[in-house]
Design a protein around this motif. Structure first.
Motif, PDB file in Angstrom:
ATOM      1  N   UNK A 375     -18.014  28.937   8.191  1.00  0.00           N
ATOM      2  CA  UNK A 375     -18.202  27.543   8.592  1.00  0.00           C
ATOM      3  C   UNK A 375     -18.868  26.739   7.484  1.00  0.00           C
ATOM      4  N   UNK A 376     -19.805  27.371   6.765  1.00  0.00           N
ATOM      5  CA  UNK A 376     -20.429  26.689   5.623  1.00  0.00           C
ATOM      6  C   UNK A 376     -19.389  26.368   4.551  1.00  0.00           C
ATOM      7  N   UNK A 377     -18.518  27.333   4.272  1.00  0.00           N
ATOM      8  CA  UNK A 377     -17.497  27.126   3.239  1.00  0.00           C
ATOM      9  C   UNK A 377     -16.536  26.016   3.658  1.00  0.00           C
ATOM     10  N   UNK A 378     -16.126  25.992   4.931  1.00  0.00           N
ATOM     11  CA  UNK A 378     -15.257  24.918   5.422  1.00  0.00           C
ATOM     12  C   UNK A 378     -15.934  23.556   5.260  1.00  0.00           C
ATOM     13  N   UNK A 379     -17.245  23.514   5.521  1.00  0.00           N
ATOM     14  CA  UNK A 379     -17.970  22.262   5.339  1.00  0.00           C
ATOM     15  C   UNK A 379     -17.977  21.830   3.882  1.00  0.00           C
ATOM     16  N   UNK A 380     -18.160  22.790   2.959  1.00  0.00           N
ATOM     17  CA  UNK A 380     -18.146  22.466   1.531  1.00  0.00           C
ATOM     18  C   UNK A 380     -16.748  22.029   1.083  1.00  0.00           C
ATOM     19  N   UNK A 381     -15.699  22.606   1.677  1.00  0.00           N
ATOM     20  CA  UNK A 381     -14.327  22.201   1.336  1.00  0.00           C
ATOM     21  C   UNK A 381     -14.043  20.782   1.817  1.00  0.00           C
TER      22      UNK A 381
END
Length: 750
Positions: A375-381
């Motif tokens: 979820x953190x990575x999706x937010x950064x994307x």
């Protein structure tokens, strides 16, 4: 009279002789002179086996006995198999090289575990007394061994029952769905509902343990008052223990049928259920993967020796007390090997269960970690902090696996090397979760309870688990209480019965039974009151203190003195002969060398390592800091530090005190009382004694064997040889007859 006779030697020495002919002969049944060992030169029957006296029923039935051999074995198993097998052994196995740890453990079990366990079983069965009576009997100067053992039992029993109380609390809390520790509580702040901050920073199971159960303070200095729920749980624990031991082995033996067998049913159920959980195989594989380089470290061997030592319950007095209710011809060597093997197999079984469940928990936590970081990575994307080009084309965020996340994590870490730390991503490795070593209360009340929240029908498994802990603790507590009460009751019973006539015996038995019940109930009440120290809000810190300081070093010293008193003062050769007389066969010769050389050396090394460990490790405790929701090491304040060392000193103080008191004859040794017949009246004893003594004195000293029973081995305080037996000349007051024995010279032990 020959120059080499013992009477001549005794006249030329300053030895203190405290054993009378009455005491020596009271243990023996009336002799059949035509077939006895003393008339071996006469025509008629041949001699019986040397040193194997015919114990009269009057003596044997005067002491309670186990109803069956199975009951006795279950009692020993219940005492030796305890909470440490479930939450200590798996932790040590995980910490010290996985499967490689089993090698030093098994070696030390063979070298010191089984021999010393066999030794305690043998002396208890041979002498048929509790720990105080046994060591007064062997060598009165070291009679403090039994008192120190009793003191350690008292200290351990005080805090051990608190753990049973905790298990009782969790047991009743488990009759809920969902389990009360499955989710963090919600705090209402007006119209807002927020998660309890302390729980959010830690976990639901951690919060329930420290806040809901213990309601713990942040320091040991802040008592916080009594925790009423834990106080009631402790009261329930002592009521259960009291009911289990109130009638001695007649009641505790029946309890052992259930309390010793039920934990195995639960462990097998957990093992079968655990094997069907996702990740169970990973946990078991992690356990058995040997780290051979760790096995060679001295710390691993020290911890293995300590675990062997405490797993079998050596030095507590419970082993000796249980064994003292056996028949003298019971095969205690078989018992020692059997109970030791059962203990070892139980530790392996418990470790399999723990690692299967922890493997499942590690997989659950690893998947949770993957989801949170994805979820953190999706937010950064979405915020263009990371480019879509960094994500491998086959990765599907809706079905993200651990291997996909690991690949994605590796790419991002390489490309964003300079700013990677600011992203706050975690590696989410299963190995890291499996390496999180937990033991003791952390394993039982936090890690294991957290794993069970993910089980289908979790309340059922939680009820089973904590009921198992209650039974494991109860078996150990019964042995601990028996180690305390048996030597006290032995001393009291012998003193009273020696003053009673045969006609009064039946009446006294009823009175004595009532005294036993009153004393046991009184002991439990006093122990409960003392245990209030551990159910304060700061009580968990005192439990840790007693666990670290009250038993470790004192118990190790007690056991090495037991070993030395039998192997070096009594004499290993004589002890081997006694075992042959008692068992009907001679134990393996390897025991001679293990008792005399190997075990004492191993115990000395263990004592040295324990003292060094205490010296280099700062004394302190892990305090729970509420604001940070985590544990933090704190040093003991001066008063608590004094309390720590007082526990060690108080436990060991009887050793030098008894030695000095008996060396200067300030304290009479209790060995004379130990040999007096329970049911024969004084007139009958004197009559039998007179006939037998006249027969002995009618023989030439060089031909007549010593009237001393082969199992009696008292050494006077001034003895110059550890293997020399001296017999006292005495007169029976009231009958005007004086008797003196002329025993043959002893065989010297090389």
């Amino acid at each position: 009279m020959p120059k080499s006779s013992k009477v001549t030697q005794r006249e030329l020495s300053n030895e203190h002789v405290t054993e009378s002919v009455a005491d020596l002969l009271a243990l023996e049944a009336p002799m059949d002179y035509k077939s006895s060992q003393m008339s071996m030169n006469m025509a008629g029957g041949g001699p019986p086996p040397i040193g194997k006296p015919d114990i009269s029923p009057d003596l044997e039935d005067g002491r309670p006995a186990w109803n069956s051999k199975l009951q006795y074995i279950l009692a020993q198993v219940g005492f030796s198999v305890g909470l440490g097998n479930v939450w200590r052994f798996p932790y040590l196995c995980q910490k010290n090289g996985g499967g490689a740890y089993l090698v030093p453990y098994f070696i030390l079990l063979i070298l010191i575990g089984i021999p010393l366990f066999f030794l305690e079983l043998a002396v208890g069965q041979r002498i048929r007394r509790g720990s105080i009576g046994v060591w007064n009997y062997v060598y009165p100067r070291l009679g403090g061994i039994g008192v120190s053992s009793l003191m350690v039992c008292g200290f351990v029993g005080l805090y051990y029952n608190v753990i049973i109380g905790w298990s009782i609390f969790y047991f009743f809390q488990s009759f809920q769905y969902p389990l009360p520790w499955s989710e963090c509580p919600i705090r209402r702040n007006g119209s807002q509902a927020i998660v309890e901050p302390e729980c959010e920073k830690s976990s639901a199971t951690t919060y329930f343990w420290y806040r809901e159960t213990l309601n713990i303070t942040s320091t040991i200095a802040d008592s916080g008052g009594l925790n009423w729920r834990m106080t009631l749980s402790l009261l329930a624990a002592w009521i259960i223990v009291c009911l289990a031991v109130i009638r001695g082995i007649q009641s505790s033996g029946k309890v052992m049928y259930f309390s010793s067998l039920f934990p195995y049913v639960v462990l097998f159920c957990f093992l079968v259920r655990g094997m069907f959980l996702k990740g169970a195989v990973d946990g078991i594989a992690h356990m058995f993967t040997p780290k051979l380089e760790i096995m060679l470290e001295p710390q691993v061997w020290r911890e293995a020796a300590t675990q062997v030592f405490f797993a079998l319950g050596l030095g507590f007095g419970g082993v000796i007390a249980f064994s003292s209710y056996n028949k003298r011809d019971n095969n205690c060597h078989f018992d020692a090997v059997l109970v030791s093997v059962i203990n070892f197999v139980t530790s392996i079984l418990a470790t399999l269960v723990v690692f299967a469940v922890l493997g499942f928990k590690a997989n659950v936590m690893n998947e949770k970690c993957v989801v949170e970081n994805a979820e953190k990575i999706l937010g950064y994307l979405n915020s263009n902090v990371l480019s879509q080009d960094l994500i491998p084309p086959h990765v599907n965020f809706s079905h993200l696996t651990s291997s996909d996340y690991a690949e994605m994590y590796g790419v991002i870490k390489i490309v964003k090397e300079d700013s990677f730390a600011q992203l706050g991503l975690e590696p989410c490795l299963l190995e890291d979760e499996l390496n999180k070593a937990v033991q003791g209360t952390g394993l039982a009340f936090i890690a294991f309870t957290e794993a069970m929240t993910h089980f289908p029908a979790s309340p059922f498994w939680s009820v089973m688990f904590f009921f198992m802990l209650i039974n494991l603790g109860l078996g150990s507590m019964i042995g601990t209480m028996t180690g305390i009460t048996t030597p006290i009751l032995d001393t009291f019973k012998i003193r009273k019965e020696s003053e009673m006539s045969l006609l009064q015996y039946s009446y006294f038995s009823n009175v004595y039974y009532n005294i036993i019940m009153v004393m046991l109930v009184g002991c439990c009440i006093v122990a409960f009151l003392c245990g209030l120290l551990f159910v304060q809000r700061s009580g968990n810190y005192f439990v840790a203190m007693f666990d670290d300081y009250s038993a470790g070093l004192p118990l190790t010293i007690v056991v090495i003195l037991e070993n030395v008193s039998v192997a070096w003062i009594y004499g290993t050769k004589r002890f081997m002969q006694d075992l042959e007389d008692m068992l009907g066969f001679r134990p393996y010769s390897v025991y001679f060398y293990l008792w005399k050389y190997v075990s004492p050396v191993c115990l000395l090394i263990l004592i040295f390592a324990t003292v060094v460990e205490m010296a280099i490790s700062p004394p302190g405790y892990n305090a729970w800091v509420q604001d940070l929701a985590m544990e933090r090491f704190q040093s003991y304040p001066p008063w608590a530090l004094a309390m720590c060392f007082s526990l060690i000193i108080v436990a060991m103080l009887p050793l030098p005190l008894v030695f000095i008191a008996r060396h200067y004859n300030w304290l009479p040794d209790g060995s004379n009382k130990l040999s007096v017949s329970y049911r024969k009246s004084l007139a009958k004893e004197a009559s039998t004694l007179e006939d037998e003594t006249r027969f002995i004195l009618g023989k030439n000293p060089s031909e007549a064997p010593s009237p001393m029973p082969s199992h009696r081995a008292y050494l006077g305080p001034g003895s110059t040889s550890p293997v020399e037996l001296i017999t006292n000349s005495t007169s029976i007051s009231g009958y005007g007859s004086g008797y003196q024995t002329n025993p043959a010279p002893p065989k010297s032990e090389s």
